[in-house]
Design a protein around this motif. Sequence first.
Motif, short mmCIF file in Angstrom:
data_model
loop_
_atom_site.label_atom_id
_atom_site.label_comp_id
_atom_site.label_asym_id
_atom_site.label_seq_id
_atom_site.Cartn_x
_atom_site.Cartn_y
_atom_site.Cartn_z
N VAL A 280 -83.82 32.35 59.99
CA VAL A 280 -84.41 32.35 58.96
C VAL A 280 -85.89 32.80 59.01
CG1 VAL A 280 -85.66 30.15 57.53
CG2 VAL A 280 -83.34 30.01 58.45
N SER A 281 -86.88 33.01 58.07
CA SER A 281 -88.08 34.00 58.38
C SER A 281 -89.19 32.95 58.24
CB SER A 281 -88.31 34.62 56.59
OG SER A 281 -87.37 35.66 56.59
N VAL A 282 -89.04 31.47 58.12
CA VAL A 282 -90.10 30.70 57.94
C VAL A 282 -90.09 29.81 59.58
CG1 VAL A 282 -90.59 30.45 55.77
CG2 VAL A 282 -88.95 28.86 56.94
N LYS A 283 -91.23 29.43 60.08
CA LYS A 283 -90.87 28.60 61.21
C LYS A 283 -91.67 27.46 61.43
CE LYS A 283 -94.87 30.91 63.33
NZ LYS A 283 -95.61 31.37 62.21
N VAL A 284 -91.45 26.37 61.98
CA VAL A 284 -91.94 25.01 61.94
C VAL A 284 -93.54 25.15 61.98
CG1 VAL A 284 -92.29 22.84 63.19
CG2 VAL A 284 -90.11 23.92 63.04
N GLY A 285 -94.29 24.29 61.08
CA GLY A 285 -95.74 24.50 61.02
C GLY A 285 -96.19 25.38 59.67
N ASP A 286 -95.24 26.33 59.18
CA ASP A 286 -95.85 27.29 58.15
C ASP A 286 -96.13 26.28 56.99
OD1 ASP A 286 -95.72 29.32 59.66
OD2 ASP A 286 -93.55 30.21 58.77
N LYS A 287 -96.83 26.66 56.21
CA LYS A 287 -97.27 26.18 54.77
C LYS A 287 -96.58 27.02 53.88
CE LYS A 287 -100.72 24.22 51.68
NZ LYS A 287 -102.14 24.07 51.60
N VAL A 288 -95.71 26.40 52.96
CA VAL A 288 -94.90 27.32 52.16
C VAL A 288 -94.71 26.89 50.62
CG1 VAL A 288 -93.14 28.09 53.77
CG2 VAL A 288 -92.82 25.95 52.53
N MET A 289 -94.50 27.72 49.95
CA MET A 289 -94.52 27.47 48.33
C MET A 289 -92.94 27.87 48.00
SD MET A 289 -96.31 29.32 45.00
CE MET A 289 -97.83 28.82 45.51
N PHE A 290 -92.39 26.69 47.15
CA PHE A 290 -91.11 26.71 46.97
C PHE A 290 -90.68 26.32 45.35
CE2 PHE A 290 -92.13 22.43 48.71
CZ PHE A 290 -91.58 21.74 47.64
N ASN A 291 -89.64 26.94 45.10
CA ASN A 291 -89.23 26.90 43.58
C ASN A 291 -89.04 25.35 43.12
OD1 ASN A 291 -87.54 26.74 41.19
ND2 ASN A 291 -86.53 28.30 42.07
N LYS A 292 -89.72 24.92 42.11
CA LYS A 292 -89.99 23.66 41.58
C LYS A 292 -88.60 22.74 41.62
CE LYS A 292 -92.98 22.84 38.58
NZ LYS A 292 -93.83 22.93 37.41
N TYR A 293 -87.63 23.49 41.27
CA TYR A 293 -86.33 22.70 41.14
C TYR A 293 -85.14 23.11 42.10
CZ TYR A 293 -88.80 21.95 36.60
OH TYR A 293 -89.60 21.52 35.72
N GLY A 294 -85.55 23.81 43.11
CA GLY A 294 -84.74 24.40 43.97
C GLY A 294 -84.52 23.47 45.29
N TYR A 295 -84.63 22.18 45.44
CA TYR A 295 -84.61 21.69 46.47
C TYR A 295 -83.86 20.06 46.43
CZ TYR A 295 -88.50 19.10 44.19
OH TYR A 295 -89.34 18.39 43.15
N ASP A 296 -83.60 19.68 47.43
CA ASP A 296 -83.00 18.05 47.55
C ASP A 296 -84.06 17.26 48.10
OD1 ASP A 296 -80.41 18.85 46.27
OD2 ASP A 296 -79.96 19.91 48.13
N GLU A 297 -84.04 16.23 47.45
CA GLU A 297 -85.12 15.13 48.16
C GLU A 297 -84.35 14.06 49.01
OE1 GLU A 297 -87.54 12.65 45.64
OE2 GLU A 297 -87.48 14.55 44.22
N VAL A 298 -84.79 13.88 50.47
CA VAL A 298 -84.31 12.85 51.13
C VAL A 298 -85.33 12.15 51.85
CG1 VAL A 298 -82.22 14.30 51.89
CG2 VAL A 298 -84.47 14.37 53.29
N LYS A 299 -85.09 10.89 51.96
CA LYS A 299 -85.97 9.79 52.84
C LYS A 299 -85.41 9.63 53.94
CE LYS A 299 -88.83 6.86 50.29
NZ LYS A 299 -89.19 6.03 49.52
N ILE A 300 -86.08 10.05 55.03
CA ILE A 300 -85.61 9.57 56.41
C ILE A 300 -86.89 8.89 57.41
CG2 ILE A 300 -85.09 10.65 58.58
CD1 ILE A 300 -84.56 13.32 56.92
N GLU A 301 -86.50 7.56 57.64
CA GLU A 301 -87.39 6.79 58.16
C GLU A 301 -88.66 6.40 57.43
OE1 GLU A 301 -88.15 8.25 62.03
OE2 GLU A 301 -86.18 8.08 62.77
N GLY A 302 -88.37 6.33 55.95
CA GLY A 302 -89.27 5.90 55.13
C GLY A 302 -90.22 7.17 54.61
N VAL A 303 -89.92 8.15 55.11
CA VAL A 303 -90.91 9.44 54.57
C VAL A 303 -90.07 10.30 53.99
CG1 VAL A 303 -92.30 11.55 55.74
CG2 VAL A 303 -92.05 9.23 56.84
#
Length: 96
Positions: free
Chosen positions: A58-81
């Motif tokens: 993958v081209s990104v790494k932990v800590g990178d600030k990214v811009m992503f497609n508005k409708y191209g994600y899945d929401e999950v809640k882990i430990e209340g976050v």
Amino acid sequence: MKFRPLHDRVVVKRVDEDTKTKGGIIIPETIDKEKAEQGYVVAVGPGKKNDEGKVVPVSVKVGDKVMFNKYGYDEVKIEGVEYYIVSESNILAILN
């Protein structure tokens, strides 16, 4: 974090939006806002296999600030976050 995304998926923590404009106007919580399209990468999968069976990292790494497609994600809640799981193809840019 106690999980790792698979393949070319990336886990992103959303950047909280400011509730105050540059001019100092406070935006009330009752206004229906669209969710941010930016966040920080908190976990990255190993990559996706190409036609030859090699894993392409993958081209990104932990800590990178990214811009992503508005409708191209899945929401999950882990430990209340709340986190977003995004495929690498839905990441539009790395922000500096």
